[in-house]
Design a protein around this motif. Structure first.
Motif, short mmCIF file in Angstrom:
data_model
loop_
_atom_site.label_atom_id
_atom_site.label_comp_id
_atom_site.label_asym_id
_atom_site.label_seq_id
_atom_site.Cartn_x
_atom_site.Cartn_y
_atom_site.Cartn_z
N UNK A 1 0.74 14.48 12.57
CA UNK A 1 1.45 15.66 12.05
C UNK A 1 1.64 16.70 13.16
N UNK A 2 0.60 16.93 13.97
CA UNK A 2 0.70 17.90 15.05
C UNK A 2 1.78 17.50 16.05
N UNK A 3 1.80 16.23 16.41
CA UNK A 3 2.80 15.75 17.36
C UNK A 3 4.22 15.98 16.83
N UNK A 4 4.41 15.67 15.55
CA UNK A 4 5.75 15.85 14.96
C UNK A 4 6.18 17.31 14.97
N UNK A 5 5.22 18.21 14.77
CA UNK A 5 5.55 19.63 14.72
C UNK A 5 5.78 20.24 16.09
N UNK A 6 5.22 19.63 17.14
CA UNK A 6 5.26 20.25 18.46
C UNK A 6 6.11 19.53 19.48
N UNK A 7 6.49 18.28 19.21
CA UNK A 7 7.09 17.48 20.27
C UNK A 7 8.45 17.99 20.75
N UNK A 8 9.11 18.84 19.99
CA UNK A 8 10.36 19.41 20.48
C UNK A 8 10.13 20.37 21.64
N UNK A 9 8.95 20.98 21.68
CA UNK A 9 8.66 21.99 22.71
C UNK A 9 7.58 21.56 23.70
N UNK A 10 6.72 20.61 23.30
CA UNK A 10 5.60 20.19 24.14
C UNK A 10 5.54 18.66 24.20
N UNK A 11 4.95 18.17 25.28
CA UNK A 11 4.74 16.74 25.43
C UNK A 11 3.29 16.42 25.05
N UNK A 12 3.05 15.78 23.90
CA UNK A 12 1.67 15.51 23.48
C UNK A 12 1.00 14.45 24.37
N UNK A 13 -0.26 14.70 24.68
CA UNK A 13 -1.09 13.75 25.42
C UNK A 13 -2.37 13.57 24.62
N UNK A 14 -2.52 12.41 23.98
CA UNK A 14 -3.61 12.20 23.01
C UNK A 14 -4.75 11.42 23.65
N UNK A 15 -5.98 11.89 23.44
CA UNK A 15 -7.18 11.26 23.96
C UNK A 15 -8.01 10.71 22.80
N UNK A 16 -8.46 9.47 22.94
CA UNK A 16 -9.29 8.83 21.93
C UNK A 16 -10.73 9.31 22.12
N UNK A 17 -11.29 9.94 21.11
CA UNK A 17 -12.60 10.60 21.24
C UNK A 17 -13.74 9.60 21.21
N UNK A 18 -13.82 8.77 22.22
CA UNK A 18 -14.82 7.69 22.30
C UNK A 18 -15.86 7.95 23.38
N UNK A 19 -16.02 9.17 23.82
CA UNK A 19 -16.93 9.46 24.92
C UNK A 19 -16.16 9.56 26.21
#
Length: 396
Positions: free
Chosen positions: A195-213
């Motif tokens: 949801x965050x990516x969809x709301x922001x991707x017009x203005x920002x480039x999302x970079x997602x990190x998998x919270x695995x340590x």
């Protein structure tokens, strides 16, 4: 063209180093050989420069007899040296366990994206301590890196050509004017981040990190490096593993990069309902009577208790208080993960309430630092909308 830095111990690996350096220079790539040996040696002639790091602290190495201390010192010198090299285009190391520890420590100090290739006798085992949160390519040497024979010739040759290919065919910078925004995600918070990516991707480039340590450490490293100026840190599950002994801890420094950098911070309590273990038999005996959930054959989750949540809430609040930049920290009253919802195995309003209460008790609110209760589940679109509104408020 920038140089390939070939790192090894000339006193024991000079012929192997020369073999690699010759291949790279034959490809038209300038080479700098970095000698991390702790003893002086006769240098092999070649069309490259040689930097002997021990020369930077001759007094220390002249009198040293403890190999462990010598390796620690040469590691420190390499860690400081490599980032200072303006002509560095990529790095290759080769050797056994000692050399691997030395060289990868230097590699970890380089920015993400700089080519890094380590040919090592220990590369087929647990390489997490060597790679850390970086993009080091670990290549098993198969045989020991000792002499040039029909096996080592092929392995080292492949490695040299791999590094050469990365240098000769590097990607041009992306033609994207959007700024990066770092996000943390777990399987149980995926809808939130989508949801965050969809709301922001017009203005920002999302970079997602998998919270695995490792993901959390990589997230922090990119903040420290200045590559990330915006974050939506929705998933702090690694803190559960830090406190309860799970296998996906990002270490004591989680949130440290935000404190050091002072960038604006938007965060939440995603997946703080679970500690991560491997297969069921690996769960410590003291936890066997807890609420355990088999996520898959290799992942077992343990529900956190009110007492554990209160402890984590205080720990997080103390770090939020130390952040010099603007802070918005959101509490999803409807649940903190996909399996913390009515009818789901980790639904426990009492445990969530303990987490929220500890945060509210220890968090120091002011105009720049605010704790926000959101009457929605973390994966609801309404929660993502509230997070984006908070994000835009402190970044615009």
């Amino acid at each position: 063209m920038k140089k390939a830095y070939v790192i090894g111990t000339l006193d024991t690996k000079q012929h192997e180093i020369a073999f690699v350096a010759d291949i790279l220079t034959g490809m038209g790539i300038p080479v700098c050989v970095v000698d991390v040996g702790i003893f002086p040696c006769e240098q092999v002639a070649g069309n490259w420069g040689v930097v002997a790091l021990r020369d930077q602290d001759r007094a220390f190495f002249a009198g040293i007899t403890d190999r462990g201390k010598a390796l620690e010192r040469i590691s420190q010198l390499l860690e400081a040296f490599l980032p200072s090299c303006a002509d560095l285009g990529g790095v290759m190391g080769m050797g056994g366990s000692g050399n691997t520890a030395v060289v990868t420590r230097g590699m970890r100090a380089l920015p993400v994206g700089t080519p890094k290739l380590m040919v090592s006798t220990v590369a087929s085992g647990d390489v997490a301590p060597y790679v850390g949160p970086t993009d080091i390519c670990m290549m098993p040497s198969v045989a020991d890196v000792q002499g040039i024979n029909r096996i080592t010739r092929r392995i080292l040759g492949n490695a040299a050509h791999a590094l050469g290919g990365m240098l000769l065919h590097s990607l041009p910078p992306a033609a994207d004017s959007r700024e990066l925004v770092g996000m943390t995600m777990f399987g149980v918070t995926t809808p939130c981040v989508q949801h965050l990516c969809a709301l922001l991707e017009a203005d920002y480039e999302p970079l997602v990190f998998h919270a695995t340590g490792t993901g959390g450490r990589a997230f922090e490293k990119l903040v420290d490096s200045g590559m990330l100026h915006h974050v939506l840190d929705m998933t702090l599950t690694e803190i559960c593993d830090l406190h309860m002994g799970g296998n996906m801890s990002a270490g004591e420094d989680r949130l440290g990069a935000i404190i050091r950098s002072g960038i604006p911070y938007v965060g939440s309590v995603g997946a703080l309902d679970m500690v991560n273990f491997a297969a069921m038999p690996t769960v410590p005996e003291k936890y066997r009577d807890r609420n355990l959930y088999v996520h898959n054959a290799n992942v077992t989750l343990m529900r956190t208790t009110p007492e554990e949540n209160a402890r984590m809430g205080q720990w997080i609040a103390e770090r939020l208080n130390r952040m010099p930049g603007a802070v918005r920290f959101l509490l999803p009253e409807g649940g903190v993960s996909a399996i913390d919802a009515p009818g789901m195995p980790f639904y426990d309003p009492e445990a969530d309430a303990a987490l929220f209460s500890a945060l509210e008790t220890h968090f120091r609110q002011d105009a720049r630092h605010q704790l926000l209760r959101i009457p929605a589940h973390i994966n609801d679109p309404a929660f993502a909308a509230a997070a984006v509104a908070a994000f835009r408020q402190i970044t615009n």
